[in-house]
Design an enzyme around this catalytic site. Structure first.
Site, PDB file in Angstrom:
ATOM      1  N   SER A 177       0.694  -1.355  -0.153  1.00 20.93           N
ATOM      2  CA  SER A 177      -0.020  -0.088   0.038  1.00 20.93           C
ATOM      3  C   SER A 177       0.619   1.101  -0.031  1.00 20.93           C
ATOM      4  CB  SER A 177      -0.810  -0.013   1.361  1.00 20.93           C
ATOM      5  OG  SER A 177      -1.768   1.118   1.166  1.00 20.93           O
ATOM      6  N   ASP A 178       0.397   2.154  -0.224  1.00 25.61           N
ATOM      7  CA  ASP A 178       1.065   3.622  -0.559  1.00 25.61           C
ATOM      8  C   ASP A 178       0.080   4.864  -0.526  1.00 25.61           C
ATOM      9  OD1 ASP A 178       3.686   4.845  -0.696  1.00 25.61           O
ATOM     10  OD2 ASP A 178       2.723   5.906  -2.189  1.00 25.61           O
ATOM     11  N   GLN A 179       0.382   5.707  -0.089  1.00 24.65           N
ATOM     12  CA  GLN A 179      -0.549   7.074   0.196  1.00 24.65           C
ATOM     13  C   GLN A 179       0.212   8.216  -0.251  1.00 24.65           C
ATOM     14  OE1 GLN A 179      -2.004   8.944   3.849  1.00 24.65           O
ATOM     15  NE2 GLN A 179      -3.923   7.898   3.368  1.00 24.65           N
TER      16      GLN A 179
END
Length: 199
Positions: free
Chosen positions: A70-72
């Protein structure tokens, strides 16, 4: 049939706490991935690329495992706001976001190399910040010290007081891992949180 192991390709305590809600046994590993933004890359594209890269990196080492990456990316008018790391950077970020709309693009990827399974998706959260004064920002930063959060505001903590409204199809996306999307991908990969044994 034996279920494949589940790995979270992240050492983020926020993502770990979110995944723990599903009560599936899992381990965490830090993916060695260059998180630099590519030239002319849109914030949404950065988040998707990095989420997939993180999952694929760990899946290449553990091909039998179902791996979540995941990445934001926080997006203020096309300007990417990363983790501030310092008090002065956090102050500058919050001043820039005062009375502004910020888009938090959170991507998730689920990969199992052995079966060539891979899914990825993006969840974007629209956040309107209140008009913030220097004293409000200083008080908030001294109390919560959100220097490891993109955008310098922990919505799951005191940072919620900085926000005027949030619009999202998944409230967990703003914290760092969109669980509704993640659940759907895990179901496709053969891991059902509601079919695990009660420990």
């Amino acid at each position: 049939m034996r279920k494949p192991p589940l790995i979270l390709a992240s050492t983020s305590p926020y993502r770990r706490e979110l995944l723990e809600r599903l009560r599936l046994p899992f381990t965490t590993l830090k993916p060695d991935v260059d998180e630099s933004r590519l030239p002319d890359e849109k914030p949404q594209e950065t988040a998707l690329r990095l989420a997939l890269a993180k999952a694929q990196k760990i899946a290449s080492i553990h091909p039998e495992a179902v791996v979540i990456g995941s990445d934001q990316v926080a997006d203020l008018g096309g300007q990417v706001l990363g983790k501030p790391h310092t008090h002065s950077n956090a102050t500058a970020q919050l001043l820039a976001m005062s009375d502004q709309m910020v888009y938090f693009h959170t991507a998730v990827a689920v990969v199992q190399a052995q079966t060539r399974f891979h899914r990825s998706a993006l969840s974007t959260v629209e956040v309107k910040f209140r008009k913030l004064t220097h004293s409000v920002i200083e008080n908030y930063l001294q109390r919560e010290k959100p220097y490891d959060c993109a955008g310098s505001a922990k919505s799951e903590g005191l940072g919620i007081a900085l926000l005027e409204h949030i619009q999202s199809n998944d409230p967990t996306a703003l914290i760092g891992l969109p669980l509704t999307i993640t659940c759907g991908f895990l179901l496709e990969a053969g891991l059902n949180p509601l079919e695990t044994e009660i420990l």
